[in-house]
Design a protein around this motif. Structure first.
Motif, PDB file in Angstrom:
ATOM      1  N   ARG A 104      37.915  87.715 -67.298  1.00 25.58           N
ATOM      2  CA  ARG A 104      39.265  87.646 -67.868  1.00 25.58           C
ATOM      3  C   ARG A 104      39.585  86.219 -68.306  1.00 25.58           C
ATOM      4  O   ARG A 104      40.218  86.004 -69.347  1.00 25.58           O
ATOM      5  N   LYS A 105      39.147  85.252 -67.537  1.00 25.19           N
ATOM      6  CA  LYS A 105      39.379  83.855 -67.915  1.00 25.19           C
ATOM      7  C   LYS A 105      38.678  83.527 -69.230  1.00 25.19           C
ATOM      8  O   LYS A 105      39.231  82.827 -70.080  1.00 25.19           O
ATOM      9  N   ILE A 106      37.461  84.020 -69.387  1.00 30.76           N
ATOM     10  CA  ILE A 106      36.722  83.792 -70.636  1.00 30.76           C
ATOM     11  C   ILE A 106      37.515  84.357 -71.811  1.00 30.76           C
ATOM     12  O   ILE A 106      37.709  83.685 -72.835  1.00 30.76           O
ATOM     13  N   ALA A 107      37.973  85.583 -71.674  1.00 29.89           N
ATOM     14  CA  ALA A 107      38.714  86.228 -72.757  1.00 29.89           C
ATOM     15  C   ALA A 107      40.031  85.513 -73.037  1.00 29.89           C
ATOM     16  O   ALA A 107      40.374  85.250 -74.204  1.00 29.89           O
ATOM     17  N   ASP A 108      40.771  85.169 -71.998  1.00 32.14           N
ATOM     18  CA  ASP A 108      42.087  84.550 -72.195  1.00 32.14           C
ATOM     19  C   ASP A 108      41.976  83.147 -72.773  1.00 32.14           C
ATOM     20  O   ASP A 108      42.802  82.743 -73.607  1.00 32.14           O
ATOM     21  N   LEU A 109      40.980  82.390 -72.347  1.00 33.93           N
ATOM     22  CA  LEU A 109      40.814  81.032 -72.864  1.00 33.93           C
ATOM     23  C   LEU A 109      40.497  81.070 -74.353  1.00 33.93           C
ATOM     24  O   LEU A 109      41.098  80.331 -75.153  1.00 33.93           O
ATOM     25  N   TYR A 110      39.576  81.925 -74.732  1.00 35.83           N
ATOM     26  CA  TYR A 110      39.182  82.020 -76.143  1.00 35.83           C
ATOM     27  C   TYR A 110      40.323  82.552 -77.005  1.00 35.83           C
ATOM     28  O   TYR A 110      40.638  81.992 -78.065  1.00 35.83           O
ATOM     29  N   ASN A 111      40.957  83.622 -76.572  1.00 26.56           N
ATOM     30  CA  ASN A 111      42.006  84.246 -77.374  1.00 26.56           C
ATOM     31  C   ASN A 111      43.214  83.339 -77.539  1.00 26.56           C
ATOM     32  O   ASN A 111      43.856  83.334 -78.599  1.00 26.56           O
ATOM     33  N   ALA A 112      43.528  82.542 -76.515  1.00 24.39           N
ATOM     34  CA  ALA A 112      44.651  81.608 -76.636  1.00 24.39           C
ATOM     35  C   ALA A 112      44.358  80.556 -77.695  1.00 24.39           C
ATOM     36  O   ALA A 112      45.243  80.173 -78.472  1.00 24.39           O
ATOM     37  N   PHE A 113      43.116  80.079 -77.751  1.00 25.97           N
ATOM     38  CA  PHE A 113      42.755  79.090 -78.771  1.00 25.97           C
ATOM     39  C   PHE A 113      42.766  79.710 -80.162  1.00 25.97           C
ATOM     40  O   PHE A 113      43.164  79.075 -81.141  1.00 25.97           O
ATOM     41  N   MET A 114      42.337  80.943 -80.274  1.00 23.69           N
ATOM     42  CA  MET A 114      42.271  81.600 -81.575  1.00 23.69           C
ATOM     43  C   MET A 114      43.645  82.004 -82.101  1.00 23.69           C
ATOM     44  O   MET A 114      43.794  82.287 -83.298  1.00 23.69           O
ATOM     45  N   ASP A 115      44.649  82.025 -81.253  1.00 24.21           N
ATOM     46  CA  ASP A 115      46.005  82.432 -81.651  1.00 24.21           C
ATOM     47  C   ASP A 115      46.735  81.263 -82.306  1.00 24.21           C
ATOM     48  O   ASP A 115      47.588  80.606 -81.699  1.00 24.21           O
ATOM     49  N   GLU A 120      51.358  77.467 -83.129  1.00 25.26           N
ATOM     50  CA  GLU A 120      52.347  76.922 -84.067  1.00 25.26           C
ATOM     51  C   GLU A 120      53.765  77.178 -83.572  1.00 25.26           C
ATOM     52  O   GLU A 120      54.647  76.313 -83.690  1.00 25.26           O
ATOM     53  N   SER A 121      53.988  78.354 -83.022  1.00 20.71           N
ATOM     54  CA  SER A 121      55.349  78.708 -82.582  1.00 20.71           C
ATOM     55  C   SER A 121      55.831  77.832 -81.435  1.00 20.71           C
ATOM     56  O   SER A 121      57.032  77.593 -81.287  1.00 20.71           O
ATOM     57  N   ALA A 446      46.914  83.546 -70.342  1.00 20.43           N
ATOM     58  CA  ALA A 446      46.929  84.129 -71.675  1.00 20.43           C
ATOM     59  C   ALA A 446      47.987  83.435 -72.527  1.00 20.43           C
ATOM     60  O   ALA A 446      49.120  83.197 -72.069  1.00 20.43           O
ATOM     61  N   GLY A 447      47.614  83.072 -73.751  1.00 18.94           N
ATOM     62  CA  GLY A 447      48.568  82.492 -74.688  1.00 18.94           C
ATOM     63  C   GLY A 447      48.959  81.057 -74.427  1.00 18.94           C
ATOM     64  O   GLY A 447      49.903  80.558 -75.044  1.00 18.94           O
ATOM     65  N   ASP A 448      48.231  80.353 -73.564  1.00 17.39           N
ATOM     66  CA  ASP A 448      48.599  78.967 -73.221  1.00 17.39           C
ATOM     67  C   ASP A 448      47.430  78.038 -73.547  1.00 17.39           C
ATOM     68  O   ASP A 448      46.769  77.512 -72.663  1.00 17.39           O
ATOM     69  N   ALA A 449      47.202  77.821 -74.825  1.00 14.90           N
ATOM     70  CA  ALA A 449      46.042  77.027 -75.254  1.00 14.90           C
ATOM     71  C   ALA A 449      46.111  75.608 -74.712  1.00 14.90           C
ATOM     72  O   ALA A 449      45.130  75.089 -74.161  1.00 14.90           O
TER      73      ALA A 449
END
Length: 688
Positions: A104-115, A120-121, A446-449
């Motif tokens: 889950r950490k792998i997925a959340d780290l990558y997805n947060a960077f890709m968002d 921007e928000s 999640a969501g915290d790049a």
């Protein structure tokens, strides 16, 4: 082979555009097994220019993509490894692993960077508390604490030859020079955003122009982060960094192990490096309980400490703020990330375009959760049969090196015995480590790049600090399986060959022995040879700094090493810049000795049989062509200039040219006096 330690990840992400070490040329056909004849230029005599003879057609037909500072096998294999890594990440993301698990950490780290939209928000909100903390510094005592809080485990002097940190100092935790059984704290000079002191002090038009454009960049980054009076602040920051650079030890000077072995007690810092409030610095760094350190560059520490006292508080606060913004630019709004790339990518490295975000995301994962991803990579892409075949090659080349040591007429039996002990106790890791890093204490949201990178940096720092004083694990790896590289660990007397480099064209189970020994075999020989290069020769079989040489043997070794350094000093990539033979000496020694040992290992593998010819090339010719094709590359001018200044490796063209020191190369290609690379036998450098 290449620096790859956990320096600030944003630097790594953005540096993808400008990999400084020369990148070898990819083979044109995935179904081809052996040397790439189509890459060669037969109009060139091997004895005049072996590099372009082996790679000339590839260089001629290759156009650098806009997002590349250089191109070759390392970059091609890194792209492949990153693509595989992202495929694994996407598989993990679909698995909906439980919260807190490694997957889950792998997925959340990558997805947060890709968002990108999510980043921007948030705007500058993630950065603001840290900038506010810097703004709240009211005196030099609080400054010392803030500088201590910025300390990170982001340097690695010997394993990955990474001496650079933008923080005022850097921490490296490794086996002690004087107590190799326990982990010690090494402190190294820092404080420069640009990669090397030469960018600040070199007096030529190119560097003066870069400094002017750097000052404009500093002002732009501060302005985008909400600061006012940014031109004046930028001038102050550059002036401070220039003052730091003037006192830095050069990269060539950093290679001197004995000059680096400076044990200081914590109580010594105030007397030996006055100016900085050291008790407060160590309190901020969480190191109040650490009694002793090894200070790599004591003169730089004294000078930087004095600058903390003499430079204005406002200058230091601006410096801290700017370095913080740079370190996290990739996790901030697009305007900041783009400005960072505009200078470090376009201006400094000459690369027009940024690399795809998914590749930068893979670099982030490799740095922050590399072993977690590495487990999946090794299981999927490195079969046991490949590991066994590489281990056989390693054994053959070590045995060849052993025989070369025995045959040395100039070496005393006592010195030979010490060298043989180093080979006997050498640990060689192939493919992947025996134990994996534990990420349970690393909080990924999640969501915290921005926060994920901040917490990851602190997690790694605290993990390293917690190891101080513990027993050394001599089988520990410093690279992940998905890293396209190889490394010698002199303090552990160990080598790592990650799975990602053990694939075509470096290693191909279907290729002739000549190709494999010329390609991955010379890499293996190179890393073994580091055990006995200008740095490795300072360590004994247990990783201690100890002189195990007789005076006569050491004098002979130093004379031969100086001859090789002088040879490389003559190479000039540009009219105004030369290769630094001393700076690149360790790597050059490893190249010469590694080629010789790999060649002997190759012939031993033939067991008296004649190697099959390929397209009219003999086995020996294939061996040397495969070696040269390891290093065929194409680079932009600024990227190549950056390498010459900041890399302990010589540019690829000159690494290939070292075949002029190998007798067998002359016989293989009938190289005669009068040809440009020809050296009389007495002038060929022979060390091992």
């Amino acid at each position: 082979m290449n620096p790859a330690t956990k320096s600030p990840i944003v630097v790594a992400i953005l540096a993808l555009v400008a990999i400084a070490e020369a990148q070898p040329a990819p083979k044109p056909d995935a179904n081809q097994h052996g040397i790439a004849v189509a890459n060669m230029d037969g109009s060139i005599k091997p004895g005049d220019d072996f590099y372009h003879y082996a790679n000339g057609e590839w260089i001629r037909r290759t156009v650098l993509p806009a997002d590349r500072g250089s191109l070759g096998v390392f970059s091609a294999l890194s792209d492949s490894s990153n693509r595989r890594a992202v495929d694994l990440i996407e598989e993990v993301s679909k698995s909906r692993a439980p919260a807190g698990s490694e997957s889950r950490k792998i997925a959340d780290l990558y997805n947060a960077f890709m968002d990108e939209a999510g980043i921007e928000s948030k705007g500058l909100a993630p950065l603001r508390p840290h900038l506010d903390a810097i703004a709240a510094v009211h005196d030099k005592r609080e400054l010392a604490r803030a500088l201590g809080e910025s300390l990170r485990a982001d340097v690695d002097a010997l394993n990955n030859t990474n001496f650079h940190t933008a923080n005022i100092f850097g921490l490296w935790v490794a086996p002690g020079f004087n107590d190799s059984e326990h982990y010690a704290a090494y402190l190294m000079q820092g404080g420069l955003q640009l990669q090397d002191r030469e960018y600040y002090i070199a007096d030529n038009d190119h560097m003066r122009d870069l400094r002017a454009r750097y000052q404009v960049h500093i002002s732009a980054m501060l302005r985008l982060a909400g600061f006012n009076d940014t031109d004046a602040r930028a001038a102050r920051i550059l002036e401070l960094e220039h003052a730091i650079a003037e006192k830095h030890t050069s990269l060539a000077g950093n290679e001197d192990i004995h000059a680096a072995n400076n044990p200081w007690k914590q109580a010594d810092f105030t007397a030996k490096a006055p100016g900085l409030d050291w008790p407060e610095f160590f309190r901020g760094a969480g190191l109040t309980q650490q009694d002793s350190f090894i200070v790599w560059q004591p003169a730089a520490f004294a000078a930087e400490s004095a600058l903390v006292n003499s430079a204005s508080l406002d200058a230091w606060k601006d410096w801290l703020a700017f370095h913080l913004i740079e370190a996290y630019a990739a996790m901030l709004p697009k305007a900041l990330a783009d400005e960072n790339f505009a200078f470090f990518g376009k201006v400094l490295s000459g690369t027009p375009d940024q690399r795809p975000r998914w590749q930068r995301g893979a670099v982030l994962l490799n740095a922050e959760l590399g072993d977690g991803l590495g487990k999946l990579y090794a299981q999927r892409y490195f079969p046991p049969q490949a590991k066994a075949q590489v281990q056989t090659m390693v054994a053959n080349i070590i045995e060849a090196f052993r025989k070369r040591i025995d045959a040395l007429a100039w070496m005393d039996p006592a010195t030979k015995a010490e060298a043989q002990t180093k080979l006997t106790t050498l640990y060689v890791g192939v493919g992947y480590p025996e134990t994996w890093e534990d990420y349970s204490a690393y909080e990924v949201k999640a969501g915290d790049a921005f926060g994920n990178l901040w917490r990851g940096s602190l997690f790694e720092y605290r993990r390293q600090v917690a190891r101080l004083g513990l027993q050394v694990d001599r089988h520990e790896w410093c690279m992940t399986p998905q890293t396209v590289n190889a490394v010698n660990l002199p303090l552990q007397n160990a080598l790592n060959f990650p799975a990602a480099i053990l694939q075509p064209p470096f290693f191909d189970p279907k290729a002739p022995a000549a190709d494999n020994y010329g390609a991955i075999g010379t890499v293996i020989g190179h890393e073994i040879s580091h055990t006995f290069d200008s740095e490795g020769a300072a360590f004994d079989s247990k990783g201690r700094v100890r002189n195990w040489w007789t005076p006569a043997d050491l004098a002979h070794f130093q004379t031969a090493s100086a001859q090789l350094a002088a040879q490389y000093d003559t190479y000039k990539p540009f009219p105004d810049i030369s290769v630094n033979g001393k700076q690149t000496l360790g790597e050059n020694i490893a190249d010469v000795a590694g080629i010789a040992a790999a060649y002997d290992g190759y012939h031993a593998s033939l067991a008296g049989q004649t190697a099959p010819a390929l397209d009219g090339y003999t086995g020996d010719q294939q061996f040397f062509i495969a070696l040269a094709q390891n290093w065929g590359s194409k680079s932009r001018e600024n990227s190549l200039r950056q390498q010459v200044l900041t890399d302990p490796h010589a540019p690829s063209e000159y690494r290939v040219a070292t075949v002029r020191n190998i007798d067998a190369w002359y016989a293989a290609f009938d190289v005669k006096p009068g040809q440009k690379l020809y050296l009389p036998p007495a002038d060929r450098v022979r060390i091992w």
